[in-house]
Design a protein around this motif. Structure first.
Motif, PDB file in Angstrom:
ATOM      1  N   ASN A   1      57.314  54.125  21.128  1.00  0.00           N
ATOM      2  CA  ASN A   1      57.401  52.673  21.177  1.00  0.00           C
ATOM      3  C   ASN A   1      56.900  52.247  22.549  1.00  0.00           C
ATOM      4  O   ASN A   1      57.035  52.984  23.516  1.00  0.00           O
ATOM      5  CB  ASN A   1      58.842  52.211  20.972  1.00  0.00           C
ATOM      6  CG  ASN A   1      59.343  52.516  19.578  1.00  0.00           C
ATOM      7  OD1 ASN A   1      58.605  52.341  18.628  1.00  0.00           O
ATOM      8  ND2 ASN A   1      60.568  52.990  19.474  1.00  0.00           N
ATOM      9  N   GLU A   2      56.308  51.085  22.638  1.00  0.00           N
ATOM     10  CA  GLU A   2      55.780  50.633  23.928  1.00  0.00           C
ATOM     11  C   GLU A   2      56.887  50.672  24.974  1.00  0.00           C
ATOM     12  O   GLU A   2      57.947  50.098  24.790  1.00  0.00           O
ATOM     13  CB  GLU A   2      55.173  49.235  23.790  1.00  0.00           C
ATOM     14  CG  GLU A   2      53.917  49.237  22.932  1.00  0.00           C
ATOM     15  CD  GLU A   2      53.264  47.872  22.832  1.00  0.00           C
ATOM     16  OE1 GLU A   2      53.604  46.997  23.642  1.00  0.00           O
ATOM     17  OE2 GLU A   2      52.430  47.700  21.933  1.00  0.00           O
TER      18      GLU A   2
ATOM     19  N   VAL B   1      54.105  54.927  27.561  1.00  0.00           N
ATOM     20  CA  VAL B   1      53.254  54.240  26.587  1.00  0.00           C
ATOM     21  C   VAL B   1      53.276  52.752  26.910  1.00  0.00           C
ATOM     22  O   VAL B   1      54.324  52.111  26.833  1.00  0.00           O
ATOM     23  CB  VAL B   1      53.747  54.476  25.146  1.00  0.00           C
ATOM     24  CG1 VAL B   1      52.859  53.726  24.158  1.00  0.00           C
ATOM     25  CG2 VAL B   1      53.764  55.960  24.820  1.00  0.00           C
TER      26      VAL B   1
ATOM     27  N   LYS C   1      50.795  50.465  25.654  1.00  0.00           N
ATOM     28  CA  LYS C   1      50.237  49.626  24.587  1.00  0.00           C
ATOM     29  C   LYS C   1      49.884  50.471  23.364  1.00  0.00           C
ATOM     30  O   LYS C   1      49.325  51.550  23.482  1.00  0.00           O
ATOM     31  CB  LYS C   1      48.980  48.903  25.096  1.00  0.00           C
ATOM     32  CG  LYS C   1      48.430  47.862  24.134  1.00  0.00           C
ATOM     33  CD  LYS C   1      47.237  47.129  24.739  1.00  0.00           C
ATOM     34  CE  LYS C   1      46.687  46.071  23.791  1.00  0.00           C
ATOM     35  NZ  LYS C   1      45.511  45.359  24.365  1.00  0.00           N
TER      36      LYS C   1
ATOM     37  N   ILE D   1      46.209  54.232  21.531  1.00  0.00           N
ATOM     38  CA  ILE D   1      47.366  54.171  22.418  1.00  0.00           C
ATOM     39  C   ILE D   1      46.870  54.177  23.861  1.00  0.00           C
ATOM     40  O   ILE D   1      45.971  54.935  24.209  1.00  0.00           O
ATOM     41  CB  ILE D   1      48.300  55.381  22.187  1.00  0.00           C
ATOM     42  CG1 ILE D   1      48.867  55.348  20.761  1.00  0.00           C
ATOM     43  CG2 ILE D   1      49.435  55.406  23.200  1.00  0.00           C
ATOM     44  CD1 ILE D   1      49.652  56.583  20.390  1.00  0.00           C
TER      45      ILE D   1
END
Length: 249
Positions: free
Chosen positions: A97-98, A149, A151, A159
């Motif tokens: 997850n971002e 992460v 984006k 990613i």
């Protein structure tokens, strides 16, 4: 009695385009591997689709994506890389997850940054590799790191990662700890980070302190570069700590 055509059909596995199937490596060549999926023909996969080509062995089982049942030469077209991507994409979306963290191995240098394998290929911009953008990106290839992460584009299936944000967060934690512990009179080890006309900034393992030119030597100096150079390690005495402004002399 079966005809030859019927026997061939029975001897071949029912395979559909876009499907992920198990394949057996039947030959390893210098730049590719020959894979049998139980279909009427074998498929060839180039060595750059494997993270560790040297670890492959004849008889080994791998997952492959059936891209095309038959090309112009009558050979089935397979991809190991795309099979791994398809398998891992949903898993990666759950884990990454971002703002989440993930381990990855740097695969290659591309325009503007690095390609990192985190189960799928992800992009690491040059500005997000380290605190200072490195000049030699090739030195990172083959190394594994933890990334944040920043984006995820599900439509384009890409990613974007950052290593710099994790380094900054780690330095922030160290800085807060140092500020809470440090008092005037402490002797600390530091590294010269930057030299200016009036002094030098010393990295105290997460916290920068200013070493003024007048505190470098008992004698007179025209410029700090006469006694210091960037990257040099030295012992320094803490003269003053301003916790509110996060400044150290």
């Amino acid at each position: 009695m079966l005809t030859m055509e019927e026997a061939l059909k029975l001897g071949s596995k029912l395979v559909t385009q876009g499907e992920i199937v198990k394949g057996i490596i039947i030959e390893i060549r210098p730049k590719e591997v020959l894979v049998d999926i139980g279909y009427k023909s074998e498929g060839v996969i180039p060595n750059n689709e494997f993270i560790d080509f040297a670890a492959l062995a004849v008889g080994g089982e791998i997952d492959v994506l059936v891209e095309k049942l038959e090309n112009k030469e009558g050979t089935v077209v397979l991809s190991h890389e795309k099979a791994e991507f398809k398998k891992n994409w949903e898993r990666i979306l759950t884990i990454c997850n971002e703002g989440g963290r993930v381990m990855g191995k740097v695969k290659a240098v591309v325009k503007g940054g690095l390609i990192v394998n985190v189960g799928v290929e992800a992009f690491l911009p040059s500005s997000q590799i380290d605190m200072i953008t490195p000049k030699n990106l090739q030195s990172f290839v083959g190394n594994s790191y933890e990334f944040k992460v920043v984006k995820i584009n599900q439509d384009r299936q890409n990613i974007v990662l950052s290593r710099r944000e994790l380094i900054e967060a780690e330095r922030s934690d160290k800085r807060a700890k140092l500020l809470s512990e440090m008092v005037p009179g402490d002797i600390r080890k530091g590294t010269v980070k930057n030299i200016t006309d009036f002094g030098a900034f010393i990295d105290l393992n997460g916290l920068d302190g200013l070493l003024h030119i007048t505190d470098m030597s008992w004698g007179r100096l025209n410029h700090p570069s006469e006694v210091l150079k960037v990257g040099q390690e030295l012992d320094v005495v803490v003269l003053d700590v301003n916790k509110e402004k996060e400044r150290v002399s």
